[in-house]
Design a protein around this motif. Structure first.
Motif, PDB file in Angstrom:
ATOM      1  N   VAL A  75       0.683  -1.035  -0.013  1.00 59.06           N
ATOM      2  CA  VAL A  75       0.085   0.100  -0.136  1.00 59.06           C
ATOM      3  C   VAL A  75       0.833   1.237  -0.076  1.00 59.06           C
ATOM      4  O   VAL A  75       1.811   1.304   0.962  1.00 59.06           O
ATOM      5  CB  VAL A  75      -0.778  -0.105   1.403  1.00 59.06           C
ATOM      6  CG1 VAL A  75      -1.597   1.313   1.543  1.00 59.06           C
ATOM      7  CG2 VAL A  75      -1.619  -1.207   1.427  1.00 59.06           C
ATOM      8  N   ARG A  76       0.646   1.998  -0.874  1.00 58.56           N
ATOM      9  CA  ARG A  76       1.272   3.381  -0.677  1.00 58.56           C
ATOM     10  C   ARG A  76       0.974   4.221   0.306  1.00 58.56           C
ATOM     11  O   ARG A  76      -0.203   4.374   0.455  1.00 58.56           O
ATOM     12  CB  ARG A  76       1.161   4.177  -2.090  1.00 58.56           C
ATOM     13  CG  ARG A  76       1.776   3.441  -3.297  1.00 58.56           C
ATOM     14  CD  ARG A  76       1.581   4.492  -4.802  1.00 58.56           C
ATOM     15  NE  ARG A  76       1.981   4.080  -5.997  1.00 58.56           N
ATOM     16  CZ  ARG A  76       3.310   3.893  -6.267  1.00 58.56           C
ATOM     17  NH1 ARG A  76       4.076   4.565  -5.733  1.00 58.56           N
ATOM     18  NH2 ARG A  76       3.516   3.371  -7.447  1.00 58.56           N
ATOM     19  N   ARG A  77       1.947   4.999   1.087  1.00 58.71           N
ATOM     20  CA  ARG A  77       1.712   5.671   2.211  1.00 58.71           C
ATOM     21  C   ARG A  77       1.304   7.113   1.455  1.00 58.71           C
ATOM     22  O   ARG A  77       1.939   7.613   0.451  1.00 58.71           O
ATOM     23  CB  ARG A  77       2.972   5.883   2.936  1.00 58.71           C
ATOM     24  CG  ARG A  77       3.350   4.666   3.766  1.00 58.71           C
ATOM     25  CD  ARG A  77       4.560   4.883   4.689  1.00 58.71           C
ATOM     26  NE  ARG A  77       3.819   5.841   5.917  1.00 58.71           N
ATOM     27  CZ  ARG A  77       3.427   5.408   6.870  1.00 58.71           C
ATOM     28  NH1 ARG A  77       3.161   4.192   7.307  1.00 58.71           N
ATOM     29  NH2 ARG A  77       2.920   6.491   7.837  1.00 58.71           N
ATOM     30  N   THR A  78       0.495   7.573   2.074  1.00 60.09           N
ATOM     31  CA  THR A  78       0.051   9.056   1.505  1.00 60.09           C
ATOM     32  C   THR A  78      -0.278   9.736   2.568  1.00 60.09           C
ATOM     33  O   THR A  78      -0.505   9.577   3.767  1.00 60.09           O
ATOM     34  CB  THR A  78      -1.392   8.724   0.887  1.00 60.09           C
ATOM     35  OG1 THR A  78      -2.358   8.481   1.904  1.00 60.09           O
ATOM     36  CG2 THR A  78      -1.392   7.856  -0.252  1.00 60.09           C
ATOM     37  N   TYR A 100      -0.558   1.328   8.519  1.00 59.48           N
ATOM     38  CA  TYR A 100      -1.607   1.124   7.820  1.00 59.48           C
ATOM     39  C   TYR A 100      -1.345   0.522   6.301  1.00 59.48           C
ATOM     40  O   TYR A 100      -2.146  -0.325   5.868  1.00 59.48           O
ATOM     41  CB  TYR A 100      -2.604   2.042   7.576  1.00 59.48           C
ATOM     42  CG  TYR A 100      -1.989   3.441   6.825  1.00 59.48           C
ATOM     43  CD1 TYR A 100      -2.001   3.269   5.380  1.00 59.48           C
ATOM     44  CD2 TYR A 100      -1.263   4.394   7.479  1.00 59.48           C
ATOM     45  CE1 TYR A 100      -1.205   4.325   4.395  1.00 59.48           C
ATOM     46  CE2 TYR A 100      -0.576   5.484   6.567  1.00 59.48           C
ATOM     47  CZ  TYR A 100      -0.639   5.270   5.236  1.00 59.48           C
ATOM     48  OH  TYR A 100       0.107   6.489   4.562  1.00 59.48           O
ATOM     49  N   GLU A 101      -0.018   0.518   6.184  1.00 63.22           N
ATOM     50  CA  GLU A 101       0.338  -0.072   4.853  1.00 63.22           C
ATOM     51  C   GLU A 101       0.435  -1.473   5.125  1.00 63.22           C
ATOM     52  O   GLU A 101       0.684  -2.244   3.973  1.00 63.22           O
ATOM     53  CB  GLU A 101       1.677   0.371   4.635  1.00 63.22           C
ATOM     54  CG  GLU A 101       2.964  -0.067   5.649  1.00 63.22           C
ATOM     55  CD  GLU A 101       3.175   1.005   6.490  1.00 63.22           C
ATOM     56  OE1 GLU A 101       4.227   0.770   7.299  1.00 63.22           O
ATOM     57  OE2 GLU A 101       2.237   1.828   6.809  1.00 63.22           O
ATOM     58  N   GLU A 102       0.510  -2.176   6.442  1.00 69.58           N
ATOM     59  CA  GLU A 102       0.215  -3.722   6.705  1.00 69.58           C
ATOM     60  C   GLU A 102      -1.342  -4.130   6.559  1.00 69.58           C
ATOM     61  O   GLU A 102      -1.378  -5.412   6.652  1.00 69.58           O
ATOM     62  CB  GLU A 102       0.917  -3.845   7.785  1.00 69.58           C
ATOM     63  CG  GLU A 102       2.221  -3.494   8.239  1.00 69.58           C
ATOM     64  CD  GLU A 102       2.942  -3.841   9.477  1.00 69.58           C
ATOM     65  OE1 GLU A 102       1.960  -4.688   9.951  1.00 69.58           O
ATOM     66  OE2 GLU A 102       3.896  -3.194   9.874  1.00 69.58           O
ATOM     67  N   ILE A 103      -2.335  -3.049   6.070  1.00 68.72           N
ATOM     68  CA  ILE A 103      -3.397  -3.633   6.046  1.00 68.72           C
ATOM     69  C   ILE A 103      -4.017  -3.520   4.731  1.00 68.72           C
ATOM     70  O   ILE A 103      -3.490  -2.598   3.926  1.00 68.72           O
ATOM     71  CB  ILE A 103      -4.504  -2.562   6.778  1.00 68.72           C
ATOM     72  CG1 ILE A 103      -4.015  -2.729   8.328  1.00 68.72           C
ATOM     73  CG2 ILE A 103      -5.815  -3.086   7.090  1.00 68.72           C
ATOM     74  CD1 ILE A 103      -4.749  -1.724   9.271  1.00 68.72           C
ATOM     75  N   ASP A 104      -4.819  -4.508   4.073  1.00 64.79           N
ATOM     76  CA  ASP A 104      -5.514  -4.349   2.739  1.00 64.79           C
ATOM     77  C   ASP A 104      -5.998  -3.218   2.648  1.00 64.79           C
ATOM     78  O   ASP A 104      -7.004  -2.766   3.400  1.00 64.79           O
ATOM     79  CB  ASP A 104      -6.482  -5.383   2.547  1.00 64.79           C
ATOM     80  CG  ASP A 104      -6.804  -5.716   1.289  1.00 64.79           C
ATOM     81  OD1 ASP A 104      -7.145  -4.655   0.450  1.00 64.79           O
ATOM     82  OD2 ASP A 104      -6.941  -6.966   0.773  1.00 64.79           O
ATOM     83  N   PRO A 105      -5.783  -2.347   1.686  1.00 66.91           N
ATOM     84  CA  PRO A 105      -6.210  -0.933   1.501  1.00 66.91           C
ATOM     85  C   PRO A 105      -7.820  -0.746   1.460  1.00 66.91           C
ATOM     86  O   PRO A 105      -8.472   0.293   1.540  1.00 66.91           O
ATOM     87  CB  PRO A 105      -5.792  -0.353   0.551  1.00 66.91           C
ATOM     88  CG  PRO A 105      -5.308  -1.493  -0.361  1.00 66.91           C
ATOM     89  CD  PRO A 105      -4.819  -2.527   0.568  1.00 66.91           C
ATOM     90  N   VAL A 106      -8.262  -1.935   0.878  1.00 65.74           N
ATOM     91  CA  VAL A 106      -9.952  -1.970   1.060  1.00 65.74           C
ATOM     92  C   VAL A 106     -10.742  -1.796   2.327  1.00 65.74           C
ATOM     93  O   VAL A 106     -11.654  -1.086   2.424  1.00 65.74           O
ATOM     94  CB  VAL A 106     -10.254  -3.170   0.246  1.00 65.74           C
ATOM     95  CG1 VAL A 106     -10.458  -4.670   1.136  1.00 65.74           C
ATOM     96  CG2 VAL A 106     -11.873  -2.968  -0.281  1.00 65.74           C
ATOM     97  N   TYR A 107      -9.675  -1.845   3.474  1.00 65.15           N
ATOM     98  CA  TYR A 107     -10.229  -1.899   4.519  1.00 65.15           C
ATOM     99  C   TYR A 107      -9.978  -0.702   5.368  1.00 65.15           C
ATOM    100  O   TYR A 107     -10.271  -0.609   6.531  1.00 65.15           O
ATOM    101  CB  TYR A 107      -9.702  -3.015   5.658  1.00 65.15           C
ATOM    102  CG  TYR A 107     -10.573  -4.526   5.117  1.00 65.15           C
ATOM    103  CD1 TYR A 107     -12.081  -4.510   4.953  1.00 65.15           C
ATOM    104  CD2 TYR A 107      -9.745  -5.488   4.418  1.00 65.15           C
ATOM    105  CE1 TYR A 107     -12.425  -5.658   4.499  1.00 65.15           C
ATOM    106  CE2 TYR A 107     -10.071  -6.649   3.967  1.00 65.15           C
ATOM    107  CZ  TYR A 107     -11.434  -6.875   3.936  1.00 65.15           C
ATOM    108  OH  TYR A 107     -11.878  -7.924   3.460  1.00 65.15           O
ATOM    109  N   LEU A 108      -9.418   0.117   4.641  1.00 68.78           N
ATOM    110  CA  LEU A 108      -9.027   1.485   5.392  1.00 68.78           C
ATOM    111  C   LEU A 108     -10.090   2.512   5.213  1.00 68.78           C
ATOM    112  O   LEU A 108     -11.314   2.329   4.085  1.00 68.78           O
ATOM    113  CB  LEU A 108      -7.947   2.238   4.661  1.00 68.78           C
ATOM    114  CG  LEU A 108      -6.564   1.384   4.702  1.00 68.78           C
ATOM    115  CD1 LEU A 108      -5.184   2.322   3.945  1.00 68.78           C
ATOM    116  CD2 LEU A 108      -5.999   1.159   6.122  1.00 68.78           C
TER     117      LEU A 108
END
Length: 260
Positions: A75-78, A100-108
């Motif tokens: 996941v790209r950090r933003t 949060y880059e360790e979490i699937d981005p769909v769940y952010l």
């Protein structure tokens, strides 16, 4: 007795006694080994063309998730998510930043088109896909990734958020204590587990009642951010602590909730 002649045993370049090697093996002198190494290096150098900076960057850059490749990659950090999941140092128990880059981005946490059709202000828990929606105006919804525990699958239906609490105390139900007797120390009779950073209910909790009766269903925070998006062994509906703080501020008591 004649002392053995230690001078007759010499060591090879490989660190082995010379007496243990054959005459052919003794032929591999230090000079020969060095020559073999230099020759191999030259041969390898001849197989690999020189790299340009652009080639090196292209071949060593990390692979990121994208719309074309949503299933794998980093996941790209933003700056947007850096701020969203930053440490919350003003809390009663300061919350650490979430990697949060360790979490699937769909769940952010993100605003999406509302898939539920419910009236604005309703909470909808999709236990199958591990999402919680807060329905908003104009057919939009705020979507949060959740982890669903054993108790989270045990009840479904319509109810309301009867009350909510910052940094709640946790009291494991009797059924959980039967499965995990070591939790007896936190039973209701013993006063429960005090609030804190390791408390399973996290930084906030919403208590769900149906027809005036406690369903024992909770929407709550969790320090175990890697459990988001997964089915877990215990608990109800857990969110990242930063997400449950956001939800808590958006949701008043008497908010309707639908669990499907």
């Amino acid at each position: 007795m004649k002392a053995p002649n230690k001078d007759k045993t010499t060591m090879t370049a490989a660190g082995l006694p010379d007496t243990e090697l054959s005459s052919v093996e003794r032929g591999y002198t230090r000079r020969g080994l060095l020559g073999l190494g230099l020759g191999s290096a030259a041969a390898l150098a001849g197989c690999a063309p020189p790299h340009t900076t652009q080639q090196f960057v292209a071949e060593t850059s990390p692979l990121y998730r994208s719309t074309a490749n949503p299933a794998s990659g980093l996941v790209r950090r933003t700056p947007y998510y850096d701020a969203m999941y930053a440490a919350k140092l003003d809390e009663q128990f300061p919350l650490p930043a979430i990697p949060y880059e360790e979490i699937d981005p769909v769940y952010l946490r993100q605003e999406v088109a509302d898939p539920t059709g419910e009236v604005p202000g309703t909470l909808v828990v999709d236990t199958a896909d591990r999402f919680l929606y807060l329905v908003r105006e104009n057919r939009r919804a705020m979507r949060y990734g959740v982890g669903i525990g054993r108790e989270g699958f045990a009840w479904s239906g319509r109810a309301i958020v009867q009350w909510k609490q910052e940094w709640p105390k946790w009291t494991p139900p009797a059924s959980m204590i039967e499965r995990q007797p070591e939790l007896e120390r936190w039973s209701a009779a013993n006063g429960g587990m005090p609030p804190g950073i390791d408390n399973p209910l996290g930084a906030r909790a919403l208590y769900i009642f149906q027809d005036g009766v406690d369903t024992l269903y909770r929407v709550h925070g969790s320090p175990e951010y890697k459990s988001i998006g997964k089915a877990v062994s215990s608990g109800c509906v857990r969110l990242i602590n930063q997400d449950v703080c956001d939800l808590y501020d958006r949701v008043p008591t008497r908010t309707p909730i639908l669990v499907v």
